[in-house]
Scaffold this motif. Structure first.
Motif, PDB file in Angstrom:
ATOM      1  N   GLY A 199      55.442  77.509  27.608  1.00 59.01           N
ATOM      2  CA  GLY A 199      54.594  76.456  27.070  1.00 59.01           C
ATOM      3  C   GLY A 199      54.696  75.147  27.814  1.00 59.01           C
ATOM      4  N   GLN A 200      55.821  74.878  28.448  1.00 61.32           N
ATOM      5  CA  GLN A 200      56.020  73.642  29.198  1.00 61.32           C
ATOM      6  C   GLN A 200      56.334  73.971  30.656  1.00 61.32           C
ATOM      7  N   SER A 201      55.819  73.148  31.550  1.00 58.71           N
ATOM      8  CA  SER A 201      56.103  73.363  32.972  1.00 58.71           C
ATOM      9  C   SER A 201      57.595  73.219  33.236  1.00 58.71           C
ATOM     10  N   ALA A 202      58.136  74.168  33.981  1.00 59.45           N
ATOM     11  CA  ALA A 202      59.570  74.160  34.265  1.00 59.45           C
ATOM     12  C   ALA A 202      59.816  74.904  35.571  1.00 59.45           C
ATOM     13  N   PRO A 203      60.902  74.570  36.277  1.00 58.33           N
ATOM     14  CA  PRO A 203      61.208  75.299  37.506  1.00 58.33           C
ATOM     15  C   PRO A 203      61.636  76.730  37.206  1.00 58.33           C
ATOM     16  N   GLY A 204      61.444  77.604  38.179  1.00 57.26           N
ATOM     17  CA  GLY A 204      61.865  78.990  38.026  1.00 57.26           C
ATOM     18  C   GLY A 204      61.027  79.920  38.880  1.00 57.26           C
ATOM     19  N   ASP A 205      61.644  80.967  39.371  1.00 54.89           N
ATOM     20  CA  ASP A 205      60.983  81.996  40.160  1.00 54.89           C
ATOM     21  C   ASP A 205      60.616  83.129  39.215  1.00 54.89           C
ATOM     22  N   THR A 206      59.320  83.280  38.882  1.00 55.68           N
ATOM     23  CA  THR A 206      58.904  84.307  37.927  1.00 55.68           C
ATOM     24  C   THR A 206      58.090  85.422  38.565  1.00 55.68           C
ATOM     25  N   LEU A 207      57.938  85.400  39.888  1.00 55.35           N
ATOM     26  CA  LEU A 207      57.197  86.470  40.566  1.00 55.35           C
ATOM     27  C   LEU A 207      57.905  87.800  40.334  1.00 55.35           C
ATOM     28  N   GLN A 208      57.139  88.804  39.912  1.00 54.36           N
ATOM     29  CA  GLN A 208      57.737  90.111  39.676  1.00 54.36           C
ATOM     30  C   GLN A 208      56.736  91.217  39.997  1.00 54.36           C
ATOM     31  N   ALA A 209      57.279  92.395  40.219  1.00 48.43           N
ATOM     32  CA  ALA A 209      56.468  93.582  40.464  1.00 48.43           C
ATOM     33  C   ALA A 209      56.842  94.637  39.438  1.00 48.43           C
ATOM     34  N   VAL A 210      55.836  95.398  38.998  1.00 46.07           N
ATOM     35  CA  VAL A 210      56.056  96.490  38.052  1.00 46.07           C
ATOM     36  C   VAL A 210      55.423  97.748  38.617  1.00 46.07           C
ATOM     37  N   ARG A 211      56.211  98.820  38.595  1.00 41.40           N
ATOM     38  CA  ARG A 211      55.739 100.116  39.111  1.00 41.40           C
ATOM     39  C   ARG A 211      56.375 101.217  38.291  1.00 41.40           C
ATOM     40  N   GLY A 212      55.559 102.093  37.747  1.00 38.67           N
ATOM     41  CA  GLY A 212      56.089 103.176  36.928  1.00 38.67           C
ATOM     42  C   GLY A 212      56.840 102.682  35.721  1.00 38.67           C
ATOM     43  N   HIS A 213      56.336 101.610  35.083  1.00 37.60           N
ATOM     44  CA  HIS A 213      56.920 101.025  33.884  1.00 37.60           C
ATOM     45  C   HIS A 213      58.332 100.493  34.115  1.00 37.60           C
ATOM     46  N   ASP A 214      58.627 100.098  35.349  1.00 39.24           N
ATOM     47  CA  ASP A 214      59.932  99.532  35.665  1.00 39.24           C
ATOM     48  C   ASP A 214      59.733  98.436  36.715  1.00 39.24           C
ATOM     49  N   TYR A 215      60.707  97.541  36.811  1.00 36.34           N
ATOM     50  CA  TYR A 215      60.620  96.463  37.786  1.00 36.34           C
ATOM     51  C   TYR A 215      60.842  96.992  39.198  1.00 36.34           C
ATOM     52  N   ALA A 216      60.159  96.364  40.143  1.00 33.16           N
ATOM     53  CA  ALA A 216      60.246  96.785  41.534  1.00 33.16           C
ATOM     54  C   ALA A 216      60.367  95.553  42.415  1.00 33.16           C
ATOM     55  N   ASP A 217      60.612  95.768  43.695  1.00 30.63           N
ATOM     56  CA  ASP A 217      60.691  94.691  44.675  1.00 30.63           C
ATOM     57  C   ASP A 217      59.271  94.229  45.001  1.00 30.63           C
ATOM     58  N   PRO A 218      58.944  92.938  44.766  1.00 32.59           N
ATOM     59  CA  PRO A 218      57.576  92.466  45.034  1.00 32.59           C
ATOM     60  C   PRO A 218      57.159  92.588  46.493  1.00 32.59           C
ATOM     61  N   PHE A 219      58.143  92.694  47.399  1.00 32.08           N
ATOM     62  CA  PHE A 219      57.822  92.702  48.821  1.00 32.08           C
ATOM     63  C   PHE A 219      57.982  94.076  49.468  1.00 32.08           C
ATOM     64  N   ALA A 220      58.157  95.099  48.637  1.00 36.04           N
ATOM     65  CA  ALA A 220      58.232  96.470  49.137  1.00 36.04           C
ATOM     66  C   ALA A 220      56.909  97.178  48.844  1.00 36.04           C
ATOM     67  N   ASP A 221      56.341  97.810  49.844  1.00 33.81           N
ATOM     68  CA  ASP A 221      55.121  98.615  49.681  1.00 33.81           C
ATOM     69  C   ASP A 221      53.996  97.845  48.992  1.00 33.81           C
ATOM     70  N   PRO A 222      53.524  96.740  49.573  1.00 32.00           N
ATOM     71  CA  PRO A 222      52.422  96.000  48.958  1.00 32.00           C
ATOM     72  C   PRO A 222      51.207  96.885  48.726  1.00 32.00           C
ATOM     73  N   GLY A 223      50.586  96.685  47.566  1.00 29.54           N
ATOM     74  CA  GLY A 223      49.447  97.510  47.183  1.00 29.54           C
ATOM     75  C   GLY A 223      49.823  98.675  46.295  1.00 29.54           C
ATOM     76  N   GLU A 224      51.135  98.942  46.152  1.00 34.41           N
ATOM     77  CA  GLU A 224      51.589 100.084  45.358  1.00 34.41           C
ATOM     78  C   GLU A 224      52.189  99.671  44.013  1.00 34.41           C
ATOM     79  N   ALA A 225      52.315  98.367  43.761  1.00 33.06           N
ATOM     80  CA  ALA A 225      52.881  97.876  42.503  1.00 33.06           C
ATOM     81  C   ALA A 225      52.080  96.673  42.028  1.00 33.06           C
ATOM     82  N   ASP A 226      52.113  96.447  40.727  1.00 33.66           N
ATOM     83  CA  ASP A 226      51.460  95.268  40.161  1.00 33.66           C
ATOM     84  C   ASP A 226      52.319  94.042  40.428  1.00 33.66           C
ATOM     85  N   LEU A 227      51.698  92.949  40.811  1.00 40.06           N
ATOM     86  CA  LEU A 227      52.397  91.683  41.027  1.00 40.06           C
ATOM     87  C   LEU A 227      51.902  90.670  40.012  1.00 40.06           C
ATOM     88  N   THR A 228      52.829  90.009  39.330  1.00 38.98           N
ATOM     89  CA  THR A 228      52.449  89.010  38.338  1.00 38.98           C
ATOM     90  C   THR A 228      53.443  87.860  38.359  1.00 38.98           C
TER      91      THR A 228
END
Length: 363
Positions: free
Chosen positions: A245-274
């Motif tokens: 709700g309030q602006s705050a510092p933090g790294d929130t970039l994440q990748a999801v693949r197969g209902h689990d977290y993944a490396d956002p920079f591995a195999d681009p195009g194969e996981a959701d990035l949010t």
């Protein structure tokens, strides 16, 4: 490595590191290899499940909110019912089914989808064949609208900046050589500090060294455009997403693949990035466009206000034991604090002079 990995690597080799926003835009939206362009990512067989896929109750209650809001608007004879990033069309299908409870509203509605994926457009067309599709919000009709954006803003490209002793530097995606002769994607800071920090939220400017700040220029631009539309033509919008709700510092970039977290920079195009939505910055953008922004609430509180507990009871009364357990589980998943209830927020936006929407009557 994937074809998109090679393409991105070629871009970096030729022109230098990419901003995270450019990397995300390619990973998610490349016409051939982008994540959302080549597959249906939702459901048990996909990579993640959104609220409309969890239970019909979610979409039905949003539909009743839209019908109620239409009535509070004075029941205009024509209104654009808009969804941004409508997934498989499940949410709109449930919304329209609930809308039949108020036939005059159902008659006034024309459905508009903002979607760029040809694969998902096909899914949507199968469920809502009479919709009109748009590549951006810029072409929405010049008339009052009721707009739904469920898990839309979290998938828009972000930029990241990291504070050092010399100021804020943009985090960029570069190539990391491997001993085998290949490469991985990794992060490096731009050599020059950000000359003008006005683009960063005020809430992060005093963050300590090493802190990361995120902005979403694409999301803010869309919000300002929609705010202007609401101010000019009337209507209301719901933005439902996970974030703070309030602006705050933090790294929130994440990748999801197969209902689990993944490396956002591995195999681009194969996981959701949010990334988490900064609702404070988003609200400012809507307001800058001229709309009225109502106090942020949680998904759990919002759905409870709309009557999801009572709806679950009515559905359970007609269900067999297994169905009743599923309904109870869905209710908890959508509203419980340890599930989606508090992480997901609801931002309500209206035309500046519109009557208060449901839940804000006393505001």
């Amino acid at each position: 490595m994937t074809p998109l990995s090679d393409l991105i690597a070629g871009l970096i080799s030729g022109q230098g590191p990419l901003t995270i926003a450019d990397y995300m835009a390619l990973a998610l939206g490349h016409p051939q290899h982008g994540y959302y362009m080549k597959q249906v990512p939702f459901g048990e067989q996909g990579d993640f499940i959104t609220a409309p896929e969890i239970s019909q109750m979610f979409g039905e209650l949003i539909g009743l909110w839209c019908a109620d809001t239409w009535t509070r608007m004075g029941s205009p004879p024509e209104i654009a019912l808009v969804e941004l990033g409508p997934g498989r069309g499940t949410l709109m299908q449930d919304v329209l089914r609930a809308a039949t409870a108020l036939p005059a509203f159902a008659d006034a509605v024309e459905v508009h989808f903002v979607e760029t994926s040809p694969v998902l457009t096909g899914e949507q067309r199968a469920r809502v064949p009479n919709a009109t599709w748009h590549a951006s919000v810029a072409t929405l009709p010049e008339k009052p609208l009721l707009l739904i954006a469920n898990e839309f803003f979290d998938a828009l490209p972000i930029r990241q900046f990291q504070r050092t002793e010399r100021g804020w530097h943009e985090r960029c995606v570069t190539l990391i050589p491997q001993e085998s002769g290949g490469y991985d994607f990794g992060l490096q800071l731009s050599p020059e500090a950000l000359a003008n920090t006005s683009m960063l939220p005020l809430g992060v400017l005093d963050a300590p060294q090493g802190a990361v700040a995120e902005i979403c220029p694409a999301g803010e631009a869309i919000a300002e455009t929609l705010g202007n539309h609401l101010a000019r033509f009337g209507g209301a919008a719901l933005t439902i997403d996970y974030g703070h709700g309030q602006s705050a510092p933090g790294d929130t970039l994440q990748a999801v693949r197969g209902h689990d977290y993944a490396d956002p920079f591995a195999d681009p195009g194969e996981a959701d990035l949010t990334a988490h939505v900064d609702f404070a910055s988003l609200a400012q953008a809507f307001a800058k466009g001229g709309a009225k922004v109502w106090p942020l609430t949680t998904q759990g509180a919002f759905l409870t206000m709309l009557g999801i507990t009572e709806r679950a009871k009515r559905l359970s009364a007609k269900a067999n034991p297994a169905q009743a357990r599923d309904i109870k589980s869905a209710l908890e998943r959508l509203t419980a604090p340890k599930e989606m209830g508090t992480l997901f927020k609801v931002l309500t936006i209206t035309a500046p002079n519109m009557a208060a929407p449901a839940g804000f009557d006393a505001a």
